[in-house]
Design an enzyme around this catalytic site. Structure first.
Site, PDB file in Angstrom:
ATOM      1  N   ARG A 269       2.039  -5.090   5.987  1.00  0.00           N
ATOM      2  CA  ARG A 269       1.291  -4.061   5.249  1.00  0.00           C
ATOM      3  C   ARG A 269       2.075  -2.752   5.331  1.00  0.00           C
ATOM      4  O   ARG A 269       2.370  -2.272   6.430  1.00  0.00           O
ATOM      5  CB  ARG A 269      -0.110  -3.854   5.814  1.00  0.00           C
ATOM      6  CG  ARG A 269      -0.849  -2.762   5.010  1.00  0.00           C
ATOM      7  CD  ARG A 269      -2.305  -2.621   5.382  1.00  0.00           C
ATOM      8  NE  ARG A 269      -2.950  -1.700   4.436  1.00  0.00           N
ATOM      9  CZ  ARG A 269      -4.215  -1.738   4.086  1.00  0.00           C
ATOM     10  NH1 ARG A 269      -5.002  -2.638   4.600  1.00  0.00           N
ATOM     11  NH2 ARG A 269      -4.703  -0.875   3.218  1.00  0.00           N
TER      12      ARG A 269
ATOM     13  N   ASN B  39       1.346   3.400  -2.931  1.00  0.00           N
ATOM     14  CA  ASN B  39       1.879   3.837  -4.239  1.00  0.00           C
ATOM     15  C   ASN B  39       1.314   5.186  -4.662  1.00  0.00           C
ATOM     16  O   ASN B  39       2.039   6.054  -5.150  1.00  0.00           O
ATOM     17  CB  ASN B  39       1.510   2.825  -5.326  1.00  0.00           C
ATOM     18  CG  ASN B  39       2.167   1.494  -5.128  1.00  0.00           C
ATOM     19  OD1 ASN B  39       3.109   1.373  -4.351  1.00  0.00           O
ATOM     20  ND2 ASN B  39       1.676   0.479  -5.822  1.00  0.00           N
TER      21      ASN B  39
ATOM     22  N   LEU C  84      10.364 -21.124  -4.937  1.00  0.00           N
ATOM     23  CA  LEU C  84       9.462 -20.155  -4.292  1.00  0.00           C
ATOM     24  C   LEU C  84       8.096 -20.255  -4.953  1.00  0.00           C
ATOM     25  O   LEU C  84       7.984 -20.196  -6.180  1.00  0.00           O
ATOM     26  CB  LEU C  84      10.004 -18.724  -4.453  1.00  0.00           C
ATOM     27  CG  LEU C  84       9.070 -17.603  -3.964  1.00  0.00           C
ATOM     28  CD1 LEU C  84       8.955 -17.624  -2.438  1.00  0.00           C
ATOM     29  CD2 LEU C  84       9.558 -16.236  -4.414  1.00  0.00           C
TER      30      LEU C  84
ATOM     31  N   SER D 216     -10.761  -7.089  -5.114  1.00  0.00           N
ATOM     32  CA  SER D 216     -12.071  -7.066  -5.770  1.00  0.00           C
ATOM     33  C   SER D 216     -12.704  -5.680  -5.642  1.00  0.00           C
ATOM     34  O   SER D 216     -13.509  -5.278  -6.476  1.00  0.00           O
ATOM     35  CB  SER D 216     -12.990  -8.148  -5.196  1.00  0.00           C
ATOM     36  OG  SER D 216     -12.689  -8.460  -3.877  1.00  0.00           O
TER      37      SER D 216
ATOM     38  N   ASP E 224       0.835  -1.204   0.000  1.00  0.00           N
ATOM     39  CA  ASP E 224       0.000   0.000   0.000  1.00  0.00           C
ATOM     40  C   ASP E 224       0.871   1.256   0.000  1.00  0.00           C
ATOM     41  O   ASP E 224       1.975   1.257   0.554  1.00  0.00           O
ATOM     42  CB  ASP E 224      -0.904  -0.019   1.243  1.00  0.00           C
ATOM     43  CG  ASP E 224      -2.074   0.935   1.115  1.00  0.00           C
ATOM     44  OD1 ASP E 224      -2.327   1.437   0.003  1.00  0.00           O
ATOM     45  OD2 ASP E 224      -2.741   1.186   2.131  1.00  0.00           O
TER      46      ASP E 224
ATOM     47  N   HIS F 130       2.621   3.271  -8.859  1.00  0.00           N
ATOM     48  CA  HIS F 130       2.458   1.836  -9.117  1.00  0.00           C
ATOM     49  C   HIS F 130       3.692   1.287  -9.848  1.00  0.00           C
ATOM     50  O   HIS F 130       4.200   0.218  -9.520  1.00  0.00           O
ATOM     51  CB  HIS F 130       1.195   1.572  -9.945  1.00  0.00           C
ATOM     52  CG  HIS F 130      -0.070   1.972  -9.229  1.00  0.00           C
ATOM     53  ND1 HIS F 130      -0.312   1.626  -7.923  1.00  0.00           N
ATOM     54  CD2 HIS F 130      -1.158   2.676  -9.636  1.00  0.00           C
ATOM     55  CE1 HIS F 130      -1.498   2.103  -7.553  1.00  0.00           C
ATOM     56  NE2 HIS F 130      -2.023   2.749  -8.573  1.00  0.00           N
TER      57      HIS F 130
HETATM   58  C1  FPP Z   1      -1.989   0.090  -3.406  1.00  0.00           C
HETATM   59  O1  FPP Z   1      -1.519   1.415  -3.324  1.00  0.00           O
HETATM   60  C2  FPP Z   1      -1.377  -0.584  -4.543  1.00  0.00           C
HETATM   61  C3  FPP Z   1      -2.051  -1.097  -5.616  1.00  0.00           C
HETATM   62  C4  FPP Z   1      -3.524  -1.048  -5.721  1.00  0.00           C
HETATM   63  C5  FPP Z   1      -1.332  -1.715  -6.740  1.00  0.00           C
HETATM   64  C6  FPP Z   1      -0.112  -2.491  -6.320  1.00  0.00           C
HETATM   65  C7  FPP Z   1       0.533  -3.036  -7.532  1.00  0.00           C
HETATM   66  C8  FPP Z   1       1.876  -3.093  -7.740  1.00  0.00           C
HETATM   67  C9  FPP Z   1       2.888  -2.632  -6.760  1.00  0.00           C
HETATM   68  C10 FPP Z   1       2.352  -3.733  -8.974  1.00  0.00           C
HETATM   69  C11 FPP Z   1       2.568  -5.183  -8.691  1.00  0.00           C
HETATM   70  C12 FPP Z   1       2.664  -5.929  -9.941  1.00  0.00           C
HETATM   71  C13 FPP Z   1       2.792  -7.271 -10.013  1.00  0.00           C
HETATM   72  C14 FPP Z   1       2.797  -7.928 -11.332  1.00  0.00           C
HETATM   73  C15 FPP Z   1       2.889  -8.104  -8.806  1.00  0.00           C
HETATM   74  P1  FPP Z   1      -2.577   2.589  -3.400  1.00  0.00           P
HETATM   75  O2  FPP Z   1      -2.769   2.960  -4.824  1.00  0.00           O
HETATM   76  O3  FPP Z   1      -3.818   2.195  -2.660  1.00  0.00           O
HETATM   77  O4  FPP Z   1      -1.820   3.729  -2.637  1.00  0.00           O
HETATM   78  P2  FPP Z   1      -2.497   4.883  -1.756  1.00  0.00           P
HETATM   79  O5  FPP Z   1      -3.051   4.205  -0.536  1.00  0.00           O
HETATM   80  O6  FPP Z   1      -1.320   5.743  -1.433  1.00  0.00           O
HETATM   81  O7  FPP Z   1      -3.523   5.563  -2.595  1.00  0.00           O
END
Ligand code: FPP
Length: 253
Positions: A191, A25, A134, A69, A23, A40
């Protein structure tokens, strides 16, 4: 002695299975005046680092929550960019994952994914199916309640068809109908991003998992932070409902 050594001494208890909610990104990007998608993208090298650390340390299973989901309710552009990122990441990373003995599987309601992503997932799962170093699970369109419901539905169908007696449904049989069938439950849940909740991740499988939270945003989650989580795990006393004395006696028996 490096940070890794001080935080998780040699011989310290190692989780067999680590589950991570990646979480933060979006906030990482917004703090820099960038589009959320930049966050992301910046999360991908961190995914790679976690996989490498699990392989290097001998952790047998890693499950990553990449898209829930509920995430379908995000703005259409962000969802679409994330789906493209998943396709591109799988295409780019699978050869190296395969060369390093990683078996990739997607958990979640895969029929809701686009056809191109479904095809890449199926190819990657097929190519890496015999790897044993793994077990890497990527949760896409996954929800813990959905998982419990789909397991319940499949067991109910087996009962209705006469191949299973309702009285024979126990924890082991129920677990075998869930997406993580065949894997040990996660020992350690991580997390990032500051929230202290499970957010509909592996609801059944996290029953006795040790929880570790950090305010660090996913794109800033480095190798030292991962080592810190492992070090904290090694210091926890896991009792699984027993008393400390009972656990001690069981360990020395
Ligand atoms: C949550 O952060 C993150 C996501 C919804 C996407 C996570 C995906 C990746 C890191 C890419 C992984 C790829 C593979 C193939 C495994 P958020 O957007 O909710 O962040 P925020 O809470 O700051 O808004």
């Amino acid at each position: 002695m490096g940070a890794t050594d001080t935080q998780a001494p040699a011989g310290a208890a190692l989780p067999r299975h680590v589950a991570i909610i990646m979480d933060g990104n979006g906030r990482w990007a917004e703090q820099r005046g960038l589009a959320r998608h930049a966050g992301h993208k910046q999360g991908i090298p961190i995914v790679r680092m976690c996989i490498e650390e699990c392989v290097r340390r001998g952790i047998g299973a890693l499950t990553l929550f990449a898209f829930s989901s509920e995430n379908w309710r995000r703005p259409e552009a962000e969802v679409s960019q994330l789906m493209t990122l998943f396709v591109e990441s799988i295409e780019r990373e699978v050869p190296e994952l395969h060369a390093n003995g990683v078996r990739l599987r997607v958990i979640g309601d895969r029929h809701t994914l686009g056809v191109r992503l479904q095809a890449r997932v199926a190819e990657a799962e097929h190519e890496t199916r015999a790897n044993t170093r793994l077990a890497l699970q990527v949760a896409l369109s996954y929800g813990g309640r959905w998982d419990i419901l789909q397991a319940t539905r499949s067991l109910a169908q087996a009962v209705a068809s006469g191949s299973l007696r309702a009285a024979d449904i126990d924890e082991s049989r129920f677990g075998a109908a869930l997406e993580l069938a065949g894997l040990p439950d996660p020992d350690l849940f991580i997390r990032t991003g500051g929230e202290r909740r499970i957010s509909n991740f592996l609801l059944w499988n996290l029953a006795y998992t040790e929880l570790w939270f950090t305010d660090v945003l996913w794109p800033d989650f480095g190798v030292d932070a991962f080592a810190e989580a492992l070090g904290c795990f090694a210091s926890r006393e896991r009792r699984f409902g027993l008393t400390g004395a009972q656990r001690g006696a069981a360990a020395s028996a």
